[in-house]
Design a protein around this motif. Structure first.
Motif, mmCIF file in Angstrom:
data_model
loop_
_atom_site.group_PDB
_atom_site.id
_atom_site.type_symbol
_atom_site.label_atom_id
_atom_site.label_comp_id
_atom_site.label_asym_id
_atom_site.label_seq_id
_atom_site.Cartn_x
_atom_site.Cartn_y
_atom_site.Cartn_z
ATOM 1 N N LYS A 117 0.948 -1.087 -0.112
ATOM 2 C CA LYS A 117 -0.051 0.043 0.040
ATOM 3 C C LYS A 117 0.952 1.391 0.147
ATOM 4 O O LYS A 117 1.885 1.401 0.860
ATOM 5 N N GLU A 118 0.608 2.011 -0.803
ATOM 6 C CA GLU A 118 1.402 3.376 -1.006
ATOM 7 C C GLU A 118 0.978 4.310 0.059
ATOM 8 O O GLU A 118 -0.080 5.086 0.079
ATOM 9 N N ASP A 119 1.902 4.349 1.355
ATOM 10 C CA ASP A 119 1.304 5.118 2.317
ATOM 11 C C ASP A 119 2.721 5.415 2.909
ATOM 12 O O ASP A 119 3.342 4.910 3.538
ATOM 13 N N SER A 120 3.074 6.892 3.086
ATOM 14 C CA SER A 120 4.117 7.322 3.852
ATOM 15 C C SER A 120 4.040 6.961 5.217
ATOM 16 O O SER A 120 5.524 7.018 5.911
ATOM 17 N N GLU A 121 3.012 6.914 5.953
ATOM 18 C CA GLU A 121 2.779 6.565 7.534
ATOM 19 C C GLU A 121 2.965 4.982 7.731
ATOM 20 O O GLU A 121 3.049 4.521 8.811
#
Length: 283
Positions: A117-121
């Motif tokens: 999943k593209e998610d910086s967190e």
């Protein structure tokens, strides 16, 4: 006619089926010796809702005196389809859930797919992005993105030795929090599946390690994910060889149980680009 290179054809000339099988194993490598529980009955469906559901299903097997050895969890056990995580509401104490099964000599399998999943967190996404471990776009100027179960996703580049080593490290107990020695792994969607891609897979022109186009490594991608997952289990607990990985292939067999949905072939011409997969070790 092939898209990337001459086609390698191998003829096996054994006098009977057993001889042909022996020739095939000499070529591809011998399978890992599976643990007994890998050959027993496994219970799996989409999807067990929460820890209470797991306890109830487990109890029903006991109530009806049905033997089983392994319970599988599909993607909904995760925190928003982020692999190597647990839903904090539905699965707040995964280690206790696993230990409860272990008291009955039962194991658990969780699904871990190659799309992230593209998610910086999300720690896994942030680390893979920062370290440059993702498949690149056709121009090689940025990370390839597409749509899969979590929504907008990136894909780990398993043709990169650094990416495989990093992936293997994610199975360590201090990385995959809530996991225990009785938790094993199910790899899926590693054709690779890309819902927004041509033919529901990666575009043939996206770039892998060393500038290789996807068309060259497509049939090796899933096998290389299995290899990295297998090595992760070996590293986190000495000689813990078994990894339950869905997918079948021609080549060295790393997983003791394999499904019939996929065929992976790593032709000899790839040897100059990719190191040969290691053979698994018996437990």
């Amino acid at each position: 006619m092939t898209e990337s290179s001459p086609l390698d054809v191998i003829f096996m000339t054994g006098a009977n089926a057993a001889a042909v099988h022996g020739e095939y194993l000499a070529l591809s490598g011998f399978p890992t010796l599976p643990p007994l529980f890998a050959m027993a009955y496994h219970q799996c469906r989409w999807n067990y809702n929460d820890e209470a559901d797991v306890r109830a299903v487990d109890a029903k097997f006991d109530e009806h005196e049905i033997p089983y050895d392994v319970l599988w969890l599909d993607i909904e056990h995760t925190d928003g389809k982020r692999y190597f995580t647990w839903d904090k509401v539905k699965f707040p104490t995964p280690d206790k859930m696993l230990d409860n099964l272990a008291t009955k000599h039962r194991k658990m399998v969780t699904i871990i797919d190659p799309h992230i999943k593209e998610d910086s967190e999300y720690r896994v996404s942030a680390e893979a992005t920062k370290q440059g471990l993702l498949v690149k776009n056709a121009e090689g100027t940025g990370d390839f993105g597409g749509w899969c179960w979590p929504g907008q996703s990136n894909w780990i580049d398993f043709t990169d030795p650094k990416a495989r080593a990093w992936w293997a490290a994610q199975f360590a107990f201090d990385q995959y929090l809530g996991s225990t020695p009785t938790l094993f792994t199910w790899n899926d969607m590693n054709e690779p599946s890309v819902f927004t891609g041509p033919e529901i897979t990666m575009p043939k022109t996206v770039q892998h390690h060393g500038g290789l186009e996807h068309r060259i490594v497509h049939n090796a991608y899933g096998m290389l994910q299995h290899r990295a997952t297998h090595e992760g289990h070996l590293h986190r607990l000495a000689n813990q060889a078994p990894v339950v990985a869905q997918g079948a292939k021609l080549g060295p067999k790393l997983a003791p149980t394999q499904g019939r949905r996929r065929g992976h072939f790593c032709p000899p011409f790839l040897a100059r680009h990719l190191p040969p997969p290691c053979l698994g070790r018996a437990p």
